[in-house]
Every structure is written in C-alpha cells, then in structure tokens.
Design a protein around this motif. Structure first.
Motif, PDB file in Angstrom:
ATOM      1  N   MET A   1       0.830  -1.186  -0.145  1.00 35.95           N
ATOM      2  CA  MET A   1      -0.030   0.156  -0.042  1.00 35.95           C
ATOM      3  C   MET A   1       0.858   1.214  -0.151  1.00 35.95           C
ATOM      4  O   MET A   1       1.726   1.105   0.773  1.00 35.95           O
ATOM      5  N   ILE A   2       0.693   2.127  -1.007  1.00 33.45           N
ATOM      6  CA  ILE A   2       1.223   3.517  -0.900  1.00 33.45           C
ATOM      7  C   ILE A   2       0.768   4.292   0.110  1.00 33.45           C
ATOM      8  O   ILE A   2      -0.473   4.846   0.215  1.00 33.45           O
ATOM      9  N   LEU A   3       1.602   4.545   1.286  1.00 32.68           N
ATOM     10  CA  LEU A   3       0.984   5.172   2.388  1.00 32.68           C
ATOM     11  C   LEU A   3       0.571   6.582   2.270  1.00 32.68           C
ATOM     12  O   LEU A   3      -0.435   6.927   2.947  1.00 32.68           O
ATOM     13  N   ASN A   4       1.204   7.461   1.464  1.00 27.46           N
ATOM     14  CA  ASN A   4       0.486   8.834   1.151  1.00 27.46           C
ATOM     15  C   ASN A   4      -0.805   9.004   0.520  1.00 27.46           C
ATOM     16  O   ASN A   4      -1.445   9.736   0.458  1.00 27.46           O
ATOM     17  N   ARG A   5      -1.000   7.819  -0.081  1.00 34.20           N
ATOM     18  CA  ARG A   5      -2.387   7.859  -1.000  1.00 34.20           C
ATOM     19  C   ARG A   5      -3.554   7.838  -0.209  1.00 34.20           C
ATOM     20  O   ARG A   5      -4.406   8.719  -0.425  1.00 34.20           O
ATOM     21  N   LEU A   6      -3.635   7.727   1.084  1.00 36.52           N
ATOM     22  CA  LEU A   6      -4.784   7.568   1.927  1.00 36.52           C
ATOM     23  C   LEU A   6      -4.670   9.102   2.412  1.00 36.52           C
ATOM     24  O   LEU A   6      -5.759   9.495   2.605  1.00 36.52           O
ATOM     25  N   THR A   7      -3.642   9.630   2.740  1.00 37.77           N
ATOM     26  CA  THR A   7      -3.634  10.833   3.186  1.00 37.77           C
ATOM     27  C   THR A   7      -3.897  12.081   2.038  1.00 37.77           C
ATOM     28  O   THR A   7      -4.664  12.961   2.271  1.00 37.77           O
ATOM     29  N   THR A   8      -3.647  11.685   0.903  1.00 41.84           N
ATOM     30  CA  THR A   8      -3.955  12.389  -0.133  1.00 41.84           C
ATOM     31  C   THR A   8      -5.362  12.578  -0.600  1.00 41.84           C
ATOM     32  O   THR A   8      -6.143  13.477  -0.658  1.00 41.84           O
ATOM     33  N   LEU A   9      -5.912  11.325  -0.545  1.00 39.03           N
ATOM     34  CA  LEU A   9      -7.290  10.972  -0.601  1.00 39.03           C
ATOM     35  C   LEU A   9      -8.262  11.971   0.359  1.00 39.03           C
ATOM     36  O   LEU A   9      -9.124  12.602  -0.006  1.00 39.03           O
ATOM     37  N   ARG A  10      -7.747  11.761   1.602  1.00 37.99           N
ATOM     38  CA  ARG A  10      -8.541  12.503   2.668  1.00 37.99           C
ATOM     39  C   ARG A  10      -8.460  13.940   2.583  1.00 37.99           C
ATOM     40  O   ARG A  10      -9.534  14.566   2.770  1.00 37.99           O
ATOM     41  N   LYS A  11      -7.219  14.544   2.268  1.00 38.65           N
ATOM     42  CA  LYS A  11      -7.116  15.900   2.036  1.00 38.65           C
ATOM     43  C   LYS A  11      -7.849  16.419   0.865  1.00 38.65           C
ATOM     44  O   LYS A  11      -8.294  17.609   0.845  1.00 38.65           O
ATOM     45  N   ALA A  12      -7.975  15.551  -0.133  1.00 38.47           N
ATOM     46  CA  ALA A  12      -8.697  16.109  -1.429  1.00 38.47           C
ATOM     47  C   ALA A  12     -10.232  16.262  -0.937  1.00 38.47           C
ATOM     48  O   ALA A  12     -10.870  17.009  -1.476  1.00 38.47           O
ATOM     49  N   LYS A  13     -10.548  15.373  -0.041  1.00 36.50           N
ATOM     50  CA  LYS A  13     -12.041  15.569   0.529  1.00 36.50           C
ATOM     51  C   LYS A  13     -12.246  16.838   1.555  1.00 36.50           C
ATOM     52  O   LYS A  13     -13.327  16.893   1.996  1.00 36.50           O
ATOM     53  N   ARG A  14     -11.093  17.279   2.000  1.00 34.95           N
ATOM     54  CA  ARG A  14     -10.852  18.080   3.017  1.00 34.95           C
ATOM     55  C   ARG A  14     -11.699  17.645   4.334  1.00 34.95           C
ATOM     56  O   ARG A  14     -12.193  18.370   5.159  1.00 34.95           O
ATOM     57  N   TRP A  15     -11.197  16.319   4.591  1.00 34.76           N
ATOM     58  CA  TRP A  15     -11.664  15.806   6.004  1.00 34.76           C
ATOM     59  C   TRP A  15     -10.667  15.756   7.038  1.00 34.76           C
ATOM     60  O   TRP A  15      -9.415  15.501   6.492  1.00 34.76           O
ATOM     61  N   SER A  16     -10.903  15.650   8.134  1.00 34.44           N
ATOM     62  CA  SER A  16      -9.974  15.468   9.282  1.00 34.44           C
ATOM     63  C   SER A  16      -9.787  13.963   9.336  1.00 34.44           C
ATOM     64  O   SER A  16     -10.595  13.334   9.198  1.00 34.44           O
ATOM     65  N   LEU A  17      -8.649  13.743  10.130  1.00 29.97           N
ATOM     66  CA  LEU A  17      -8.587  12.324  10.659  1.00 29.97           C
ATOM     67  C   LEU A  17      -9.860  11.863  11.521  1.00 29.97           C
ATOM     68  O   LEU A  17     -10.156  10.602  11.248  1.00 29.97           O
ATOM     69  N   GLN A  18     -10.209  12.692  12.406  1.00 31.32           N
ATOM     70  CA  GLN A  18     -11.446  12.200  13.218  1.00 31.32           C
ATOM     71  C   GLN A  18     -12.777  12.252  12.241  1.00 31.32           C
ATOM     72  O   GLN A  18     -13.181  10.995  12.470  1.00 31.32           O
ATOM     73  N   TYR A  19     -13.024  13.034  11.228  1.00 26.16           N
ATOM     74  CA  TYR A  19     -14.152  13.004  10.716  1.00 26.16           C
ATOM     75  C   TYR A  19     -14.091  11.703   9.736  1.00 26.16           C
ATOM     76  O   TYR A  19     -15.079  10.886   9.538  1.00 26.16           O
TER      77      TYR A  19
END
Length: 127
Positions: A1-19
């Motif tokens: 799994m490419i680690l930064n993909r989850l971060t990139t996808l989450r940030k593209a949605k403008r979601w927080s870790l908690q959300y």
C-alpha cells in the motif's frame, strides 16, 4: 500500500482524521496508523476506504496509478455525456488533489483554446 495515498485522498475531500475515522466507525488513532504505515487495514477496511473515497482498492494498494473518481450516481456500464459547466456540485481532482475553482476555470479555458487551435489548423490544412 502506498502510504501517502490515504492522506492525499483524505485531504482532497478536506476531511479531518477524526471525521474520516468516524465515517469508518474506527478510532482516530487506528486510522492515523493506516496513514502513517504503523497499521495495516484489513481487506474489508480497504473496501470501505475505496467506497468512502470513491476510488478503487487497486489505487489504495498501489496497483494502479490513477484514482477512479466517479460520482456515485453515474453508471460505469453506460457512458453519459455531462457538461462540466452544468455540474456545480461536482468536484474535479488531478492526482488525488481537488482543483480549486480558479483551476477549474483555467482547465475549461485551456480545452476551449486547444479546440480552437485544432479547428484553425484543420481549416488551414483544407486550403
């Protein structure tokens, strides 16, 4: 799994870790562990992540290089033509990062200019 993909996808949605964790029904620390690589999501969680981010499990796992962002109401079985300017609620992304309104306007202007250049070139070739 490419680690930064989850971060990139989450940030593209403008979601927080908690959300994001709340949407998955898991603890924030568990989801943060997925993004940092300290934890590995189960196959079931990868399926949930793919659905949550409107992409494929293959993209999350690093098997393909491009996310497959598709609006949920569009069938992949029968192609539909959509006018970009008629979809104010549609979010465009490049490499998993959402385009700003200004970038979307520039994208549309680029396509129009490119088409005009092609039309003029075709007219010149006819003569």
């Amino acid at each position: 799994m490419i680690l930064n993909r989850l971060t990139t996808l989450r940030k593209a949605k403008r979601w927080s870790l908690q959300y994001t964790a709340d949407r998955l029904g898991i603890a924030k620390s568990t989801y943060a562990g997925y993004e940092s690589g300290h934890r590995r999501p189960s196959l079931e969680t990868i399926k949930l992540l793919a659905g949550l981010y409107d992409t494929s499990a293959d993209y999350i796992l690093g098997r393909v290089d491009y996310p497959a962002f598709l609006p949920k109401d569009i069938s992949t079985e029968s192609p539909q033509v959509m006018e970009l300017t008629d979809l104010p609620n549609m979010e465009l992304a490049v490499d998993g990062i959402s385009l700003s309104e200004e970038e979307t306007i520039q994208f549309i202007a680029f396509i129009r200019a490119k088409r005009e250049v092609e039309i003029n070139r075709d007219k010149q070739n006819e003569t």
